[in-house]
Write a protein that holds these residues in place. Structure first.
Motif, PDB file in Angstrom:
ATOM      1  N   VAL A  20       0.867  -1.264  -0.123  1.00 44.38           N
ATOM      2  CA  VAL A  20       0.109   0.018  -0.041  1.00 44.38           C
ATOM      3  C   VAL A  20       1.044   1.261   0.074  1.00 44.38           C
ATOM      4  CG1 VAL A  20      -1.674   1.446   1.090  1.00 44.38           C
ATOM      5  CG2 VAL A  20      -1.854  -0.941   0.895  1.00 44.38           C
ATOM      6  N   THR A  21       1.983   1.291   0.742  1.00 43.89           N
ATOM      7  CA  THR A  21       2.964   2.421   0.765  1.00 43.89           C
ATOM      8  C   THR A  21       3.643   2.392  -0.717  1.00 43.89           C
ATOM      9  OG1 THR A  21       3.587   2.253   2.835  1.00 43.89           O
ATOM     10  CG2 THR A  21       5.035   3.253   1.314  1.00 43.89           C
ATOM     11  N   GLU A  22       3.796   1.297  -1.577  1.00 41.75           N
ATOM     12  CA  GLU A  22       4.225   1.599  -2.834  1.00 41.75           C
ATOM     13  C   GLU A  22       3.219   1.893  -3.803  1.00 41.75           C
ATOM     14  OE1 GLU A  22       5.801  -2.323  -3.565  1.00 41.75           O
ATOM     15  OE2 GLU A  22       7.740  -2.213  -2.436  1.00 41.75           O
ATOM     16  N   HIS A  23       2.073   1.325  -3.751  1.00 47.07           N
ATOM     17  CA  HIS A  23       0.949   1.596  -4.951  1.00 47.07           C
ATOM     18  C   HIS A  23      -0.299   2.167  -4.318  1.00 47.07           C
ATOM     19  CE1 HIS A  23       3.344  -1.196  -7.394  1.00 47.07           C
ATOM     20  NE2 HIS A  23       3.287  -1.933  -6.280  1.00 47.07           N
ATOM     21  N   GLY A  24      -0.233   2.571  -3.074  1.00 50.23           N
ATOM     22  CA  GLY A  24      -1.707   3.278  -2.642  1.00 50.23           C
ATOM     23  C   GLY A  24      -2.584   2.579  -2.126  1.00 50.23           C
ATOM     24  N   ALA A  25      -3.747   3.208  -1.743  1.00 48.04           N
ATOM     25  CA  ALA A  25      -5.001   2.430  -0.862  1.00 48.04           C
ATOM     26  C   ALA A  25      -5.543   1.488  -2.015  1.00 48.04           C
ATOM     27  CB  ALA A  25      -5.934   3.494  -0.585  1.00 48.04           C
ATOM     28  N   ASP A  26      -5.442   1.887  -3.315  1.00 51.90           N
ATOM     29  CA  ASP A  26      -6.050   0.702  -4.335  1.00 51.90           C
ATOM     30  C   ASP A  26      -5.110  -0.377  -5.023  1.00 51.90           C
ATOM     31  OD1 ASP A  26      -8.497   2.111  -4.321  1.00 51.90           O
ATOM     32  OD2 ASP A  26      -7.693   3.661  -5.953  1.00 51.90           O
ATOM     33  N   ALA A  27      -4.229  -0.626  -4.060  1.00 51.83           N
ATOM     34  CA  ALA A  27      -3.188  -1.787  -4.220  1.00 51.83           C
ATOM     35  C   ALA A  27      -3.945  -3.197  -4.612  1.00 51.83           C
ATOM     36  CB  ALA A  27      -2.098  -1.912  -3.167  1.00 51.83           C
ATOM     37  N   SER A  28      -3.470  -3.867  -5.496  1.00 51.34           N
ATOM     38  CA  SER A  28      -4.153  -5.042  -5.934  1.00 51.34           C
ATOM     39  C   SER A  28      -4.167  -6.151  -4.593  1.00 51.34           C
ATOM     40  CB  SER A  28      -3.322  -5.899  -6.726  1.00 51.34           C
ATOM     41  OG  SER A  28      -3.775  -7.224  -7.021  1.00 51.34           O
ATOM     42  N   LEU A  29      -5.089  -6.631  -4.119  1.00 55.26           N
ATOM     43  CA  LEU A  29      -5.490  -7.642  -3.106  1.00 55.26           C
ATOM     44  C   LEU A  29      -4.633  -8.785  -3.484  1.00 55.26           C
ATOM     45  CD1 LEU A  29      -8.881  -7.109  -1.779  1.00 55.26           C
ATOM     46  CD2 LEU A  29      -6.630  -5.996  -0.907  1.00 55.26           C
ATOM     47  N   ARG A  30      -4.632  -9.052  -4.811  1.00 61.59           N
ATOM     48  CA  ARG A  30      -4.111 -10.210  -5.399  1.00 61.59           C
ATOM     49  C   ARG A  30      -2.545 -10.198  -5.305  1.00 61.59           C
ATOM     50  NH1 ARG A  30      -6.248 -13.949  -8.215  1.00 61.59           N
ATOM     51  NH2 ARG A  30      -8.090 -12.688  -8.829  1.00 61.59           N
ATOM     52  N   ASP A  31      -1.746  -8.933  -5.576  1.00 62.60           N
ATOM     53  CA  ASP A  31      -0.634  -8.706  -5.105  1.00 62.60           C
ATOM     54  C   ASP A  31      -0.189  -8.909  -3.760  1.00 62.60           C
ATOM     55  OD1 ASP A  31       2.139  -8.197  -6.225  1.00 62.60           O
ATOM     56  OD2 ASP A  31       1.735  -5.849  -5.883  1.00 62.60           O
ATOM     57  N   ILE A  32      -1.164  -8.445  -2.753  1.00 60.15           N
ATOM     58  CA  ILE A  32      -0.793  -8.535  -1.660  1.00 60.15           C
ATOM     59  C   ILE A  32      -0.566 -10.006  -1.226  1.00 60.15           C
ATOM     60  CG2 ILE A  32      -1.538  -8.053   0.950  1.00 60.15           C
ATOM     61  CD1 ILE A  32      -2.696  -5.516  -0.473  1.00 60.15           C
ATOM     62  N   ALA A  33      -1.541 -10.876  -1.461  1.00 64.12           N
ATOM     63  CA  ALA A  33      -1.674 -12.190  -1.262  1.00 64.12           C
ATOM     64  C   ALA A  33      -0.350 -12.960  -1.861  1.00 64.12           C
ATOM     65  CB  ALA A  33      -3.008 -12.829  -1.636  1.00 64.12           C
ATOM     66  N   ARG A  34       0.034 -12.542  -3.146  1.00 64.10           N
ATOM     67  CA  ARG A  34       1.087 -13.318  -3.763  1.00 64.10           C
ATOM     68  C   ARG A  34       2.255 -13.036  -3.092  1.00 64.10           C
ATOM     69  NH1 ARG A  34       4.729 -11.283  -6.878  1.00 64.10           N
ATOM     70  NH2 ARG A  34       3.531  -9.442  -7.246  1.00 64.10           N
ATOM     71  N   ARG A  35       2.591 -11.430  -2.627  1.00 65.59           N
ATOM     72  CA  ARG A  35       3.842 -11.296  -2.065  1.00 65.59           C
ATOM     73  C   ARG A  35       4.002 -11.783  -0.557  1.00 65.59           C
ATOM     74  NH1 ARG A  35       4.889  -5.076  -3.884  1.00 65.59           N
ATOM     75  NH2 ARG A  35       6.617  -5.380  -2.435  1.00 65.59           N
ATOM     76  N   ALA A  36       2.804 -11.951   0.146  1.00 69.32           N
ATOM     77  CA  ALA A  36       2.732 -12.724   1.304  1.00 69.32           C
ATOM     78  C   ALA A  36       2.920 -14.141   1.432  1.00 69.32           C
ATOM     79  CB  ALA A  36       1.359 -12.068   2.071  1.00 69.32           C
ATOM     80  N   GLY A  37       2.722 -14.556  -0.016  1.00 79.26           N
ATOM     81  CA  GLY A  37       2.879 -16.169   0.017  1.00 79.26           C
ATOM     82  C   GLY A  37       1.680 -16.911   0.611  1.00 79.26           C
ATOM     83  N   VAL A  38       0.580 -16.067   0.510  1.00 82.76           N
ATOM     84  CA  VAL A  38      -0.648 -17.078   0.827  1.00 82.76           C
ATOM     85  C   VAL A  38      -1.670 -16.897  -0.498  1.00 82.76           C
ATOM     86  CG1 VAL A  38      -0.345 -16.399   3.089  1.00 82.76           C
ATOM     87  CG2 VAL A  38      -1.709 -14.911   1.792  1.00 82.76           C
ATOM     88  N   GLY A  39      -2.676 -17.696  -0.528  1.00 88.57           N
ATOM     89  CA  GLY A  39      -3.890 -17.866  -1.288  1.00 88.57           C
ATOM     90  C   GLY A  39      -4.589 -16.470  -1.024  1.00 88.57           C
ATOM     91  N   LEU A  40      -5.406 -16.180  -2.094  1.00 92.04           N
ATOM     92  CA  LEU A  40      -6.343 -15.239  -2.082  1.00 92.04           C
ATOM     93  C   LEU A  40      -7.277 -15.482  -1.229  1.00 92.04           C
ATOM     94  CD1 LEU A  40      -6.820 -12.226  -3.275  1.00 92.04           C
ATOM     95  CD2 LEU A  40      -7.867 -13.270  -5.334  1.00 92.04           C
ATOM     96  N   GLY A  41      -7.748 -16.755  -1.033  1.00 89.75           N
ATOM     97  CA  GLY A  41      -8.708 -17.294   0.072  1.00 89.75           C
ATOM     98  C   GLY A  41      -8.153 -16.853   1.582  1.00 89.75           C
ATOM     99  N   THR A  42      -6.867 -17.166   1.629  1.00 88.36           N
ATOM    100  CA  THR A  42      -6.470 -16.720   3.188  1.00 88.36           C
ATOM    101  C   THR A  42      -6.605 -15.431   3.381  1.00 88.36           C
ATOM    102  OG1 THR A  42      -4.958 -18.609   2.884  1.00 88.36           O
ATOM    103  CG2 THR A  42      -4.279 -17.034   4.544  1.00 88.36           C
ATOM    104  N   LEU A  43      -6.139 -14.574   2.514  1.00 90.25           N
ATOM    105  CA  LEU A  43      -6.222 -13.017   2.702  1.00 90.25           C
ATOM    106  C   LEU A  43      -7.706 -12.730   2.847  1.00 90.25           C
ATOM    107  CD1 LEU A  43      -4.430 -10.305   1.019  1.00 90.25           C
ATOM    108  CD2 LEU A  43      -6.919 -10.030   0.855  1.00 90.25           C
ATOM    109  N   TYR A  44      -8.724 -13.240   2.077  1.00 89.71           N
ATOM    110  CA  TYR A  44     -10.077 -12.714   2.474  1.00 89.71           C
ATOM    111  C   TYR A  44     -10.769 -13.318   3.617  1.00 89.71           C
ATOM    112  CZ  TYR A  44     -10.733 -10.668  -2.066  1.00 89.71           C
ATOM    113  OH  TYR A  44     -10.606  -9.689  -3.163  1.00 89.71           O
ATOM    114  N   ARG A  45      -9.979 -14.389   4.133  1.00 92.84           N
ATOM    115  CA  ARG A  45     -10.608 -15.059   5.348  1.00 92.84           C
ATOM    116  C   ARG A  45     -10.308 -14.034   6.592  1.00 92.84           C
ATOM    117  NH1 ARG A  45      -9.517 -19.673   3.239  1.00 92.84           N
ATOM    118  NH2 ARG A  45      -7.322 -20.117   3.861  1.00 92.84           N
TER     119      ARG A  45
END
Length: 189
Positions: A20-45
Protein backbone atom coordinates in the motif's frame (compact mmCIF):
# COMPACT_ATOMS: atom_id res chain seq x y z
CA UNK A 1 -7.05 -16.92 16.92
CA UNK A 2 -4.73 -19.90 16.42
CA UNK A 3 -1.03 -19.11 16.44
CA UNK A 4 -0.56 -20.00 12.75
CA UNK A 5 -3.58 -17.89 11.77
CA UNK A 6 -2.26 -15.00 13.88
CA UNK A 7 1.12 -15.34 12.20
CA UNK A 8 -0.53 -15.25 8.74
CA UNK A 9 -2.63 -12.24 9.79
CA UNK A 10 0.40 -10.29 10.98
CA UNK A 11 2.47 -11.29 7.94
CA UNK A 12 -0.28 -10.22 5.53
CA UNK A 13 -0.55 -6.87 7.33
CA UNK A 14 3.22 -6.34 7.14
CA UNK A 15 3.24 -7.09 3.41
CA UNK A 16 0.10 -4.99 2.87
CA UNK A 17 1.83 -2.04 4.53
CA UNK A 18 4.69 -2.27 2.02
CA UNK A 19 2.42 -2.77 -0.99
CA UNK A 20 0.00 0.00 0.00
CA UNK A 21 2.94 2.34 0.62
CA UNK A 22 4.25 1.52 -2.86
CA UNK A 23 0.95 1.50 -4.78
CA UNK A 24 -1.57 3.35 -2.63
CA UNK A 25 -4.93 2.42 -1.13
CA UNK A 26 -6.04 0.82 -4.41
CA UNK A 27 -3.18 -1.68 -4.37
CA UNK A 28 -4.06 -5.09 -5.76
CA UNK A 29 -5.26 -7.52 -3.10
CA UNK A 30 -4.07 -10.33 -5.38
CA UNK A 31 -0.59 -8.76 -5.35
CA UNK A 32 -0.67 -8.49 -1.56
CA UNK A 33 -1.62 -12.16 -1.23
CA UNK A 34 1.03 -13.23 -3.76
CA UNK A 35 3.78 -11.21 -2.07
CA UNK A 36 2.70 -12.53 1.32
CA UNK A 37 2.93 -16.08 -0.01
CA UNK A 38 -0.70 -16.90 0.81
CA UNK A 39 -3.69 -17.67 -1.33
CA UNK A 40 -6.29 -15.04 -2.07
CA UNK A 41 -8.76 -17.09 -0.01
CA UNK A 42 -6.49 -16.81 3.04
CA UNK A 43 -6.29 -13.06 2.60
CA UNK A 44 -10.09 -12.84 2.31
CA UNK A 45 -10.60 -15.02 5.39
CA UNK A 46 -8.67 -12.49 7.43
CA UNK A 47 -9.85 -9.40 5.54
CA UNK A 48 -13.18 -9.92 3.76
CA UNK A 49 -13.00 -6.50 2.06
CA UNK A 50 -10.34 -4.01 0.98
CA UNK A 51 -11.71 -1.65 3.59
CA UNK A 52 -11.29 -4.28 6.32
CA UNK A 53 -7.65 -4.68 5.31
CA UNK A 54 -7.12 -0.91 5.27
CA UNK A 55 -8.83 -0.60 8.65
CA UNK A 56 -6.53 -3.19 10.18
CA UNK A 57 -3.53 -1.59 8.51
CA UNK A 58 -4.40 1.94 9.58
CA UNK A 59 -6.02 1.30 12.96
CA UNK A 60 -2.80 1.17 14.98
CA UNK A 61 -1.59 4.44 13.47
CA UNK A 62 -4.99 6.07 14.04
CA UNK A 63 -4.89 4.81 17.62
CA UNK A 64 -1.38 6.25 18.06
CA UNK A 65 -2.48 9.63 16.71
CA UNK A 66 -5.51 9.55 19.01
CA UNK A 67 -3.35 8.64 22.02
CA UNK A 68 -0.85 11.37 21.15
CA UNK A 69 -3.66 13.94 20.98
CA UNK A 70 -4.88 12.82 24.41
CA UNK A 71 -1.38 13.16 25.84
CA UNK A 72 -1.01 16.61 24.29
CA UNK A 73 -4.29 17.88 25.76
CA UNK A 74 -2.46 19.01 28.90
CA UNK A 75 0.72 20.32 27.26
CA UNK A 76 1.66 23.91 27.97
CA UNK A 77 1.38 25.30 24.43
CA UNK A 78 -2.03 24.46 22.96
CA UNK A 79 -1.16 26.13 19.66
CA UNK A 80 2.14 24.28 19.26
CA UNK A 81 0.65 20.89 20.11
CA UNK A 82 -2.25 21.42 17.72
CA UNK A 83 0.17 22.15 14.87
CA UNK A 84 2.43 19.26 15.90
CA UNK A 85 -0.50 16.83 15.93
CA UNK A 86 -1.81 18.15 12.62
CA UNK A 87 1.66 17.68 11.11
CA UNK A 88 1.72 14.08 12.33
CA UNK A 89 -1.71 13.38 10.82
CA UNK A 90 -0.69 14.85 7.48
CA UNK A 91 2.61 12.95 7.49
CA UNK A 92 0.90 9.66 8.30
CA UNK A 93 -1.83 10.00 5.68
CA UNK A 94 0.81 11.00 3.16
CA UNK A 95 2.45 7.61 3.61
CA UNK A 96 -0.40 5.86 1.83
CA UNK A 97 -1.43 7.40 -1.46
CA UNK A 98 -5.20 7.42 -1.86
CA UNK A 99 -5.98 6.82 1.80
CA UNK A 100 -7.31 10.36 2.20
CA UNK A 101 -10.30 9.62 -0.03
CA UNK A 102 -10.97 6.40 1.88
CA UNK A 103 -10.79 8.22 5.23
CA UNK A 104 -13.08 11.04 4.12
CA UNK A 105 -15.65 8.56 2.80
CA UNK A 106 -15.42 6.54 6.03
CA UNK A 107 -16.27 9.61 8.10
CA UNK A 108 -19.73 9.74 6.50
CA UNK A 109 -20.34 5.98 6.29
CA UNK A 110 -21.23 4.56 9.71
CA UNK A 111 -21.06 1.05 8.22
CA UNK A 112 -17.43 1.55 7.15
CA UNK A 113 -14.79 -0.51 8.92
CA UNK A 114 -12.75 2.70 9.21
CA UNK A 115 -15.56 4.89 10.54
CA UNK A 116 -14.96 4.41 14.27
CA UNK A 117 -11.18 4.89 14.03
CA UNK A 118 -11.53 8.02 11.90
CA UNK A 119 -14.19 9.52 14.17
CA UNK A 120 -12.15 8.80 17.29
CA UNK A 121 -9.06 10.40 15.77
CA UNK A 122 -11.07 13.44 14.59
CA UNK A 123 -12.61 13.81 18.06
CA UNK A 124 -9.16 13.78 19.66
CA UNK A 125 -7.98 16.49 17.26
CA UNK A 126 -11.15 18.47 17.92
CA UNK A 127 -10.29 18.56 21.62
CA UNK A 128 -6.84 19.98 20.79
CA UNK A 129 -8.46 22.59 18.56
CA UNK A 130 -11.05 23.47 21.23
CA UNK A 131 -8.31 23.95 23.82
CA UNK A 132 -6.35 26.27 21.51
CA UNK A 133 -9.58 28.15 20.76
CA UNK A 134 -10.39 28.49 24.47
CA UNK A 135 -6.94 30.01 25.02
CA UNK A 136 -7.54 32.47 22.17
CA UNK A 137 -4.81 30.87 20.08
CA UNK A 138 -6.91 29.40 17.27
CA UNK A 139 -9.68 30.85 15.18
CA UNK A 140 -13.11 30.12 16.60
CA UNK A 141 -15.00 29.88 13.33
CA UNK A 142 -13.80 26.34 12.61
CA UNK A 143 -14.53 22.95 14.12
CA UNK A 144 -13.08 19.44 14.15
CA UNK A 145 -14.61 18.62 10.77
CA UNK A 146 -12.81 21.62 9.30
CA UNK A 147 -9.53 20.57 10.93
CA UNK A 148 -9.88 17.01 9.65
CA UNK A 149 -10.72 18.29 6.16
CA UNK A 150 -7.69 20.60 6.17
CA UNK A 151 -5.45 17.70 7.21
CA UNK A 152 -6.92 15.61 4.39
CA UNK A 153 -6.40 18.44 1.91
CA UNK A 154 -2.78 18.90 2.97
CA UNK A 155 -2.14 15.16 2.69
CA UNK A 156 -3.77 15.09 -0.74
CA UNK A 157 -1.60 18.00 -1.89
CA UNK A 158 1.46 16.11 -0.71
CA UNK A 159 0.38 13.21 -2.96
CA UNK A 160 0.35 15.47 -6.01
CA UNK A 161 3.75 15.55 -7.76
CA UNK A 162 3.34 19.21 -8.71
CA UNK A 163 2.54 20.24 -5.12
CA UNK A 164 4.85 17.93 -3.19
CA UNK A 165 7.86 20.30 -3.31
CA UNK A 166 5.70 23.02 -1.74
CA UNK A 167 4.05 20.79 0.88
CA UNK A 168 5.91 22.29 3.85
CA UNK A 169 5.17 25.84 2.75
CA UNK A 170 1.50 25.01 2.22
CA UNK A 171 1.36 23.39 5.66
CA UNK A 172 2.78 26.57 7.20
CA UNK A 173 0.20 28.70 5.41
CA UNK A 174 -2.65 26.52 6.70
CA UNK A 175 -1.20 26.48 10.23
CA UNK A 176 -1.01 30.28 10.11
CA UNK A 177 -4.64 30.41 9.02
CA UNK A 178 -5.70 28.22 11.95
CA UNK A 179 -3.66 29.91 14.67
CA UNK A 180 -4.65 33.45 15.50
CA UNK A 181 -1.39 34.36 17.21
CA UNK A 182 0.74 33.02 14.35
CA UNK A 183 -1.34 34.82 11.74
CA UNK A 184 -1.05 38.06 13.73
CA UNK A 185 2.69 37.72 14.28
CA UNK A 186 3.26 36.80 10.62
CA UNK A 187 1.38 39.89 9.47
CA UNK A 188 3.55 42.14 11.67
CA UNK A 189 6.78 40.67 10.35
Amino acid sequence: MRSDAKKNYEHILAVASVVVTEHGADASLRDIARRAGVGLGTLYRHFPTREALLEALLRSSFDELTAKARELETASSPDDVLVSWLRDVVAFTGNYQGVVAVMMAAMKDTESALHASCVTMRTAGTRLLARAQAEGLARTDMDGDDLFSLAAALAWLGDQPSSAPRAERLFSIIASAILTNQANSDSRA
